[in-house]
Design an enzyme around this catalytic site. Structure first.
Site, PDB file in Angstrom:
ATOM      1  N   HIS A  27       0.876  -1.247   0.105  1.00 50.00           N
ATOM      2  CA  HIS A  27      -0.165  -0.090   0.111  1.00 50.00           C
ATOM      3  C   HIS A  27       0.877   1.383  -0.030  1.00 50.00           C
ATOM      4  CE1 HIS A  27      -4.222   1.804   1.099  1.00 50.00           C
ATOM      5  NE2 HIS A  27      -3.365   2.844   1.113  1.00 50.00           N
ATOM      6  N   HIS A  29       1.179   4.847  -2.466  1.00 51.84           N
ATOM      7  CA  HIS A  29       0.472   5.779  -3.503  1.00 51.84           C
ATOM      8  C   HIS A  29       1.616   6.426  -4.274  1.00 51.84           C
ATOM      9  CE1 HIS A  29      -3.805   5.568  -2.300  1.00 51.84           C
ATOM     10  NE2 HIS A  29      -3.265   5.376  -1.043  1.00 51.84           N
ATOM     11  N   ASP A  31       1.660   9.194  -6.119  1.00 50.96           N
ATOM     12  CA  ASP A  31       1.570  10.691  -6.015  1.00 50.96           C
ATOM     13  C   ASP A  31       1.728  11.000  -4.392  1.00 50.96           C
ATOM     14  OD1 ASP A  31      -0.793   9.246  -5.838  1.00 50.96           O
ATOM     15  OD2 ASP A  31      -1.857  10.959  -6.128  1.00 50.96           O
ATOM     16  N   GLY A 189      -9.990   7.667  -1.799  1.00 52.92           N
ATOM     17  CA  GLY A 189     -10.341   8.871  -1.722  1.00 52.92           C
ATOM     18  C   GLY A 189     -11.194   8.868  -0.710  1.00 52.92           C
ATOM     19  N   HIS A 216      -9.954   0.698  -0.276  1.00 50.07           N
ATOM     20  CA  HIS A 216      -9.735   1.313   0.908  1.00 50.07           C
ATOM     21  C   HIS A 216     -10.931   1.221   1.768  1.00 50.07           C
ATOM     22  CE1 HIS A 216      -6.384   3.331  -1.168  1.00 50.07           C
ATOM     23  NE2 HIS A 216      -6.205   3.888   0.329  1.00 50.07           N
ATOM     24  N   GLU A 219     -10.564   3.055   7.164  1.00 47.15           N
ATOM     25  CA  GLU A 219      -9.593   4.054   7.809  1.00 47.15           C
ATOM     26  C   GLU A 219     -10.230   5.286   8.415  1.00 47.15           C
ATOM     27  OE1 GLU A 219      -6.079   6.720   5.712  1.00 47.15           O
ATOM     28  OE2 GLU A 219      -7.893   6.078   4.451  1.00 47.15           O
ATOM     29  N   ASP A 308       1.784   3.846   2.824  1.00 46.60           N
ATOM     30  CA  ASP A 308       0.852   4.902   2.268  1.00 46.60           C
ATOM     31  C   ASP A 308       1.501   6.041   1.563  1.00 46.60           C
ATOM     32  OD1 ASP A 308      -1.950   5.406   1.932  1.00 46.60           O
ATOM     33  OD2 ASP A 308      -2.101   6.368   3.638  1.00 46.60           O
TER      34      ASP A 308
END
EC number: 3.5.4.4
Length: 369
Positions: A27, A29, A31, A189, A216, A219, A308
């Site tokens: 996991h 990202h 970006d 998101g 996701h 969380e 993350d």
């Protein structure tokens, strides 16, 4: 109770050992992991003018401080800047290549890195061009790492943004590119107000296409999000999933009692893609020391450790291991367990998962232990 069998007489592992041991990351990202200097250089090259500062050290601090809000929504706002400089093929290739290099330098041997192609089309790139640029970047990063004696294998997960309406389109993209390095699908998101069941058509398409996907869930939102992700959508893994702790009660005698959902998640060995530092930043956990990972590890859920967003959290896999060691006393035997959990849960074919476990992870830890 954590088992610290990292050396003679349970010696405490030093930070260099955390970096040296093989790690698996599920996991992360794309970006959320840019180098601050790269953000500044790409902003200049692409004409992006909204950065809060063009000083490298200050920008790195700004991302971490802005992410330390305790709110997932505020945390996500930091991505306007990284996505803003990733709108060209050249930028996507560079960011992906540097991602692979940085992970390899941190001892990661297998990584699944996710991103939302729909976020990088503001300047006219097609979704296909975005995917192909990122894959080219990862191939280049793997090549550069190998030239320095660092071997890493990367796979990508294509995310659909849950607040948009393109999940089926992105799921189709993931299936079309699954023989070109795309290993699965995800929705990302804001959770609150955007349940995973909004995208049932995408998940049905993925299941009938024999494709892998994670979601996701658990969380910023609680058990309902996890239940929907598993029971309605068929998630193979849970992105974060830390709120499963809400279905575990501690009795007066200190004995934990699992509710039906928590028991189901544990019994089915559904992997939890836990990201400790990020969870503290978004308010999913109060601190590393009180993070649910402590009890979840004790109860032998299929826990994995992840970063993350390395830029926003100012973290690496090695620093996450070090933070967990400081909080819970975990030793290298525990981290080998987390790592094998992750490799077992990877969206990679069975033979290659076994190969990495038996010929990379176990020998790598044996050499340090």
């Amino acid at each position: 109770m954590a088992s610290d069998t990292s050396g003679p007489a349970g010696a405490t592992p030093d930070p260099e050992k955390f970096r040296r041991v093989p790690k698996v990351l599920l996991h992360d990202h794309l970006d959320g992991g840019l180098r601050p200097g790269t953000v500044i250089e790409l902003a200049e090259a692409t004409g992006y003018q909204a950065l809060p500062t063009t000083d490298t050290a200050e920008l790195g601090r700004w991302f971490r401080d802005a992410a330390d809000s305790g709110s997932l929504e505020s945390y996500l706002e930091t991505f306007a800047h990284t996505c803003g400089v990733m709108q060209t093929e050249e930028a996507l290739v560079r960011v992906a290549a540097e991602c692979a290099e940085d992970l390899a330098d941190d001892g990661v041997v297998y990584a699944e890195v996710r991103y939302a192609p729909e976020l990088f089309v503001e300047r006219g790139l097609s979704l296909e061009t975005v995917v192909e640029a990122v894959q080219a970047g990862f191939a280049e990063g793997e090549r550069r790492a190998a030239a320095r004696g660092k071997v890493i294998r990367t796979g990508t997960l294509l995310c659909a943004m849950r607040q948009h309406a393109r999940a089926l389109e992105i799921a189709d993209l993931a299936v079309r590119y699954r023989d070109a390095g795309v290993v699965g699908f995800d929705i990302a998101g804001p959770e609150d107000g955007f349940p995973p069941t909004r995208n049932l058509d995408a998940f049905e398409f993925l299941r009938t296409s024999n494709a892998h996907f994670t979601i996701h869930a658990g969380e910023a939102f609680g058990l309902a999000s996890i239940w929907e992700a598993i029971q309605h959508c068929g998630a193979e893994r849970l992105g974060h999933g830390v709120r499963i702790i809400d279905d575990i009660k501690i009795g007066d005698d200190g004995t934990p009692h699992l509710g039906r959902l928590a028991a189901y998640v544990r019994d089915r060995r559904i992997p939890l893609e836990i990201c400790p530092s990020s969870n503290v930043q978004t308010g999913a956990a109060q601190s590393i020391g009180t993070h649910p990972i402590g009890l979840l590890h004790q109860l032998r859920f299929r826990v994995t450790v992840n970063t993350d967003n390395r830029l926003m959290s100012g973290c690496t896999m090695s620093s996450e291991f070090a933070a967990l060691h400081a909080a819970f006393g975990y030793g290298l035997a525990d981290f080998q367990w987390f790592t094998i959990n992750a490799m077992k849960s990877a969206f990679l074919d069975f033979d290659r998962r076994l190969d990495v476990i038996n010929n990379v992870i176990k020998p790598g830890y044996a050499a340090v232990l």
